[in-house]
Design a protein around this motif. Structure first.
Motif, short mmCIF file in Angstrom:
data_model
loop_
_atom_site.label_atom_id
_atom_site.label_comp_id
_atom_site.label_asym_id
_atom_site.label_seq_id
_atom_site.Cartn_x
_atom_site.Cartn_y
_atom_site.Cartn_z
N TYR A 179 0.84 -1.20 0.00
CA TYR A 179 0.00 0.00 0.00
C TYR A 179 0.88 1.25 0.00
O TYR A 179 1.94 1.28 0.63
N GLN A 180 0.39 2.28 -0.72
CA GLN A 180 1.06 3.57 -0.75
C GLN A 180 0.02 4.66 -0.57
O GLN A 180 -1.17 4.43 -0.76
N HIS A 181 0.50 5.88 -0.30
CA HIS A 181 -0.42 7.01 -0.26
C HIS A 181 -0.95 7.34 -1.66
O HIS A 181 -0.23 7.19 -2.65
N THR A 182 -2.19 7.81 -1.73
CA THR A 182 -2.65 8.54 -2.91
C THR A 182 -2.28 10.01 -2.68
O THR A 182 -1.93 10.39 -1.55
N PRO A 183 -2.37 10.84 -3.71
CA PRO A 183 -2.12 12.28 -3.48
C PRO A 183 -3.02 12.83 -2.36
O PRO A 183 -2.58 13.63 -1.53
N THR A 184 -4.27 12.38 -2.31
CA THR A 184 -5.19 12.86 -1.26
C THR A 184 -4.74 12.42 0.13
O THR A 184 -4.71 13.23 1.07
N SER A 185 -4.39 11.13 0.28
CA SER A 185 -4.02 10.68 1.63
C SER A 185 -2.68 11.27 2.05
O SER A 185 -2.47 11.57 3.23
N ALA A 186 -1.76 11.46 1.09
CA ALA A 186 -0.46 12.07 1.43
C ALA A 186 -0.66 13.50 1.94
O ALA A 186 -0.06 13.91 2.93
N ALA A 187 -1.53 14.24 1.28
CA ALA A 187 -1.70 15.66 1.64
C ALA A 187 -2.57 15.84 2.88
O ALA A 187 -2.29 16.70 3.72
N PHE A 188 -3.62 15.02 3.02
CA PHE A 188 -4.65 15.35 4.02
C PHE A 188 -4.82 14.32 5.13
O PHE A 188 -5.56 14.55 6.07
N LEU A 189 -4.15 13.16 5.01
CA LEU A 189 -4.35 12.13 6.04
C LEU A 189 -3.05 11.69 6.72
O LEU A 189 -3.10 11.15 7.83
N ASP A 190 -1.91 11.90 6.07
CA ASP A 190 -0.65 11.59 6.75
C ASP A 190 -0.42 12.66 7.82
O ASP A 190 -0.35 13.85 7.51
N PRO A 191 -0.30 12.24 9.10
CA PRO A 191 -0.17 13.25 10.17
C PRO A 191 1.05 14.14 10.00
O PRO A 191 1.09 15.24 10.58
N ARG A 192 2.06 13.69 9.23
CA ARG A 192 3.24 14.54 9.05
C ARG A 192 3.05 15.62 8.00
O ARG A 192 3.90 16.49 7.83
N SER A 193 1.93 15.57 7.26
CA SER A 193 1.67 16.59 6.25
C SER A 193 1.19 17.87 6.92
O SER A 193 0.35 17.83 7.82
#
Lengths: 342, 342
Positions: free
Chosen positions: A83-97
């Motif tokens: 599994y990898q991030h989508t652009p949406t999860s990378a920007a808005f769901l990864d707590p480090r973003s």
């Protein structure tokens, strides 16, 4: 059957089935945030075993959850099963973003906000929330401390544009009242954009502690005052050059909004501005989807609130004595600033 | 970030917000069905006042609910503010439509099916349902009476195609065992398509009462027997020409499925057929959306169930001694018949 549909493909039951199961998507996203899945995916190799270890969870549970998140667009599954991030999860769901929205799940997923939906038929019958008293706007409701603590990331993109609309280039000394300040970010932004602005935040005392922390963090605490209490009861003082009413009017019926706007009008200097930030649907009240759907949240959580179209908000402003009422939609957001002049 | 996304528009938080609020859509549809909104819209002029009168509900509640249903595609709002059916709501939500699915909301909206989602993070940690015992497949679980009574409309489009696949033109005398018969419609359809077929329905006794009612209604009760009990414990008798396993294997882990399929194999005449009806996702387990999402329902409601891709089902069939395993997707449905030969 509405006109124009006769040439379309025959309807399938998929939409009905999907709506009946839509609650799974909310639960899955909330669980993934609570389990810290999005940190695990961003940090690690992305296989089920490593995500399960990070989340202290079973491999069966993680595999089914991550597949479900993939189906619904907030993870990507590679051909090798990682599994990898989508652009949406990378920007808005990864707590480090820096733009992470994970904390808003704590407010929107609050059991007190979900419970009314179990009784939605009763709420539709009664026409008002089944929550005690006035629902979410009951005095000192603790959810507003949680709102102030967790919803700031959702409001962050609106803060700069609202500040610009309200200031409109004004740089001199000014006094600003921020009604229902919550996290305080809107008033604080005015203080940041105009070094001679003095801001007074009004909200319940426990909520204002969150706003004051944010004012300190922004280095504007010397120009930040607190006015604890109810917007309907406390003396506003004044006169102010601008008064902010963000995410507030939608909780009340039109006559209550007019009463409040008259009080706001009386606390502004002549020519001063009142600025509301609202979900403003089109006049049909069924578009665009996000602002229009917000009426459902007001039905379930308040006695008489609503998502008001511009005509309704303008009428309230005019009854209260304001002129030059204008809407300023915030780009890339479901929110609109509606401003009137005293 | 997955390859191929770099050229796309920047992500917006709309998807995250929409997922966090998706539970509203399930509650709104369930409430509208419970309040009989779709009858009111189909029967009456479609204005808020007449719908509210029919539903014995408030106008504020009905207006906000019908707007919400419009936003989400199951009502249409005319320019004059009156509501009408969409093709989807006319076909699948108006109770007077022969293809109405309204009753499935009673099963899918059952609090016992929803409750686990409140604890989804705990379920992912544990890797199994938090329901007592074996969850939905606990012996004599009353939800299966409700399933039998309410889910038939969802299965109706699958009944004819499954019967055709199993019979494959066969017209002579034959014996059929329908394991986990539920509403009984699959076995009953075989009896309707082949006047010389004799069907035995196996399920918990209170569930079989629903199947027998349906057999009477179809006029095939003289060729319909009942075998009450657990598929894992009761003696199947036999030999049978065909054994149906509809919506059943997904509740169990692979070794339990193999155990059951061996028992099925032993009750078939040589050359007899076993036919399962299942949600069968592609091998990636994340497409198509409906069959793949079904794994989440199995995670929350069972100890070890799953939505198995064809390779997994074929392996189970082969371990159990079957040959010529083949998939027959049902057109316009998320279901697939998987058949093997003894």
């Amino acid at each position: 059957m509405p006109p124009g549909n006769s040439a379309e493909a025959p309807p399938t039951p998929a939409l009905v089935f999907e709506m009946l199961q839509a609650h799974q998507r909310t639960a899955a996203l909330k669980a993934a945030i609570d389990l810290d899945v999005f940190t695990a995916v961003g940090d690690g190799p992305g296989d089920v075993a490593s995500i399960a270890r990070h989340c202290k969870a079973s491999e069966r549970g993680i595999r089914i959850l991550c597949d479900f998140l993939t189906i619904h667009g907030v993870l990507h599954k590679r051909k090798d099963g990682y599994y990898q991030h989508t652009p949406t999860s990378a920007a808005f769901l990864d707590p480090r973003s820096p733009s992470s929205l994970a904390s808003i799940a704590q407010f929107l997923g609050n059991p007190a906000m979900h419970e009314p939906y179990i009784h939605l038929a009763d709420i539709v019958r009664a026409g008002r929330t089944t929550l005690p008293g006035d629902g979410s706007v009951e005095p000192e409701n603790p959810i507003w401390v949680q709102f102030a603590e967790t919803m700031a990331p959702m409001m962050a993109p609106m803060v700069g544009p609202l500040g610009k609309v309200v200031l409109n280039g004004h740089n001199g000394p000014m006094r600003v009242l921020d009604i229902a300040a919550g996290h305080g970010l809107f008033g604080i932004e005015i203080a940041k954009q105009n070094p001679e602005a003095h801001v007074t935040g009004l909200d319940w005392a426990p909520v204002l502690r969150v706003a004051l922390d944010n004012a300190r963090r922004a280095g504007v605490q010397d120009r930040y005052d607190m006015l604890p209490g109810s917007a309907f009861e406390v003396d506003f003082g004044g006169p102010y050059d601008a008064i902010l009413l963000t995410n507030f009017l939608h909780h009340f019926d039109e006559s209550t909004c007019v009463t409040l706007l008259k009080k706001v009008h009386g606390a502004l200097r002549p020519g001063g501005k009142a600025a509301t930030l609202e979900f403003v649907p089109n006049e049909d009240r069924v578009s665009p989807p996000m602002p229009a759907s917000f009426a459902m949240t007001m039905l379930t959580s308040t006695a008489a609130g609503d998502a008001y179209p511009l005509s309704a908000l303008a009428a309230m402003y005019n009854y209260a004595g304001f002129s030059e009422v204008a809407a300023h939609p915030i780009p890339m957001s479901p929110h609109t600033v509606v401003m009137g002049q005293a």
